[in-house]
Design a protein around this motif. Structure first.
Motif, PDB file in Angstrom:
ATOM      1  N   PHE A   1      43.821  24.817  41.409  1.00 43.31           N
ATOM      2  CA  PHE A   1      42.919  23.807  40.849  1.00 43.31           C
ATOM      3  C   PHE A   1      41.538  24.438  40.662  1.00 43.31           C
ATOM      4  O   PHE A   1      41.274  25.527  41.159  1.00 43.31           O
ATOM      5  N   GLN A   2      40.667  23.704  39.970  1.00 38.39           N
ATOM      6  CA  GLN A   2      39.363  24.279  39.673  1.00 38.39           C
ATOM      7  C   GLN A   2      38.526  24.535  40.928  1.00 38.39           C
ATOM      8  O   GLN A   2      37.900  25.567  41.068  1.00 38.39           O
ATOM      9  N   LYS A   3      38.538  23.580  41.848  1.00 36.42           N
ATOM     10  CA  LYS A   3      37.699  23.706  43.041  1.00 36.42           C
ATOM     11  C   LYS A   3      38.457  24.484  44.120  1.00 36.42           C
ATOM     12  O   LYS A   3      39.580  24.140  44.460  1.00 36.42           O
ATOM     13  N   PRO A   4      37.841  25.548  44.667  1.00 34.52           N
ATOM     14  CA  PRO A   4      38.558  26.288  45.697  1.00 34.52           C
ATOM     15  C   PRO A   4      38.736  25.468  46.972  1.00 34.52           C
ATOM     16  O   PRO A   4      37.855  24.724  47.365  1.00 34.52           O
ATOM     17  N   THR A   5      39.891  25.582  47.583  1.00 37.20           N
ATOM     18  CA  THR A   5      40.176  24.812  48.798  1.00 37.20           C
ATOM     19  C   THR A   5      40.612  25.755  49.913  1.00 37.20           C
ATOM     20  O   THR A   5      41.664  25.591  50.510  1.00 37.20           O
ATOM     21  N   VAL A   6      39.759  26.759  50.174  1.00 39.01           N
ATOM     22  CA  VAL A   6      40.051  27.699  51.258  1.00 39.01           C
ATOM     23  C   VAL A   6      39.564  27.091  52.583  1.00 39.01           C
ATOM     24  O   VAL A   6      38.786  26.150  52.585  1.00 39.01           O
TER      25      VAL A   6
ATOM     26  N   HIS B   1      31.075  32.083  45.493  1.00 34.14           N
ATOM     27  CA  HIS B   1      31.984  31.140  44.820  1.00 34.14           C
ATOM     28  C   HIS B   1      33.160  31.885  44.168  1.00 34.14           C
ATOM     29  O   HIS B   1      34.322  31.493  44.305  1.00 34.14           O
ATOM     30  N   GLY B   2      32.833  32.984  43.481  1.00 31.39           N
ATOM     31  CA  GLY B   2      33.876  33.743  42.799  1.00 31.39           C
ATOM     32  C   GLY B   2      34.888  34.331  43.781  1.00 31.39           C
ATOM     33  O   GLY B   2      36.098  34.301  43.538  1.00 31.39           O
TER      34      GLY B   2
ATOM     35  N   LEU C   1      40.117  34.404  46.711  1.00 30.56           N
ATOM     36  CA  LEU C   1      40.868  34.192  47.956  1.00 30.56           C
ATOM     37  C   LEU C   1      41.950  33.129  47.721  1.00 30.56           C
ATOM     38  O   LEU C   1      43.091  33.292  48.173  1.00 30.56           O
ATOM     39  N   GLU C   2      41.585  32.086  47.011  1.00 30.67           N
ATOM     40  CA  GLU C   2      42.590  31.051  46.771  1.00 30.67           C
ATOM     41  C   GLU C   2      43.736  31.563  45.906  1.00 30.67           C
ATOM     42  O   GLU C   2      44.898  31.233  46.136  1.00 30.67           O
ATOM     43  N   ILE C   3      43.410  32.410  44.945  1.00 30.37           N
ATOM     44  CA  ILE C   3      44.475  33.043  44.151  1.00 30.37           C
ATOM     45  C   ILE C   3      45.349  33.890  45.082  1.00 30.37           C
ATOM     46  O   ILE C   3      46.577  33.857  44.994  1.00 30.37           O
TER      47      ILE C   3
ATOM     48  N   ASP D   1      43.646  26.848  36.544  1.00 30.51           N
ATOM     49  CA  ASP D   1      42.798  25.970  35.727  1.00 30.51           C
ATOM     50  C   ASP D   1      41.330  26.357  35.882  1.00 30.51           C
ATOM     51  O   ASP D   1      40.769  26.229  36.963  1.00 30.51           O
ATOM     52  N   GLU D   2      40.730  26.848  34.825  1.00 34.64           N
ATOM     53  CA  GLU D   2      39.303  27.199  34.763  1.00 34.64           C
ATOM     54  C   GLU D   2      38.828  28.048  35.944  1.00 34.64           C
ATOM     55  O   GLU D   2      37.918  27.658  36.679  1.00 34.64           O
TER      56      GLU D   2
END
Ligand SMILES: Nc1ncnc2c1ncn2[C@@H]1O[C@H](COP(=O)(O)OP(=O)(O)OP(=O)(O)O)[C@@H](O)[C@H]1O
Ligand SMILES: [Mg+2]
Length: 254
Positions: A95-100, A158-159, A164-166, A180-181
């Motif tokens: 999703f757009q917002k990282p959720t680490v 942020h990047g 990390l989420e990827i 997504d974005e």
């Protein structure tokens, strides 16, 4: 319906044909059809409200289509599966917002993601094998976080949180990754690095990436699908798509 050659289905990783969905009478997807080949990296562009995120909601089982076909690997009918089953089948979504987990280290975030694949019971008793450690190190290097592995995720840019989420998605070994974005809010350097990173990831799986950043899309150098009003407006190379009069009118020229 049936706007695609039916012989595309058996060999595809993802096949959408004639997919429509309405919300309160508004047609968010309008007979959407496209095919992703195994190992393909595909870029999706299009104006706000074109249906790009809704398309990902349909693929991941978050939203049910009103009509149309959605097949994974030619034979798996995704419209008959729920979100958990689809994730289990090997479709990962960012999703757009990282959720680490901000209060955990980068390494621990990846370890948690690796264990998530195994289920709660085995996690309780699990110790990382040498193979697991090697896999985490491989992911760390893919997502450019090797030298940040012991830092708390909260301290990443942020990047880097996006990377990390990827990485956490990669730990689940998806065959198809939907992103997504990813570069929204990234620095120019991070954006350029993300294009390289996604191209590397697409060597071992299929990736569908939605973005508005045209410089990034150009860097990817892959086939582009432009959506507008819930269907495909144009598809082809970035030069072909960006020269299309309909794409200029509906998106680029705005
Ligand atoms: N669950 C929902 N309920 C109601 N309307 C929705 C829902 N999901 C999407 N929509 C609507 O469907 C349309 C398409 O939205 P979508 O988020 O897919 O566009 P998008 O192409 O991702 O746009 P953006 O580039 O702004 O992210 C919008 O008008 C949106 O308001
Ligand atoms: Mg969106």
């Amino acid at each position: 319906m049936n706007t695609l050659a039916s012989n595309a289905k058996p060999t595809s990783i993802l096949y959408l044909d004639g997919v429509s969905v309405s919300f309160d009478g508004f047609r968010a997807l309008n007979s959407l059809s496209f095919v992703i080949e195994p190992g393909e990296l595909r870029a999706i562009i299009g104006p706000n409200g074109a249906g790009k995120t809704t398309m990902m909601d349909i693929i991941t089982g978050k939203t049910r289509p009103d009509s149309g076909e959605v097949f994974f690997k030619g034979v798996i009918d995704l419209t008959q599966k729920d979100e958990a089953e689809i994730a289990q089948l090997g479709i990962g979504r960012k999703f757009q917002k990282p959720t680490v987990f901000e209060s955990h280290t980068v390494w621990d975030n990846l370890e948690l993601a690796l264990n998530r694949k195994r289920g709660v019971f085995s996690t309780l008793f699990y110790r990382l094998t040498a193979e697991d450690k090697a896999r985490i190190e491989e992911i760390l290097s893919t997502v450019r976080l090797m030298n940040r592995k012991d830092d708390f995720a909260a301290n990443l840019s942020h990047g880097q949180k996006q990377w990390l989420e990827i990485g956490m998605l990669l730990a689940q070994e998806p065959e198809l990754l939907l992103v997504d974005e990813p570069v929204a809010g990234m620095t120019d350097a991070e954006t350029a690095e993300t294009a390289i990173l996604l191209k590397e990831i697409a060597k071992t799986r299929s990736v569908v990436v939605v973005e508005h950043d045209m410089g990034f899309i150009r860097d990817l150098g892959v086939k582009v699908t432009c959506l507008a009003e819930g269907s495909v407006l144009a598809e082809g190379s970035i030069d072909f798509v960006s020269a299309d009069q309909k794409v200029i009118e509906n998106y680029l020229g705005r």
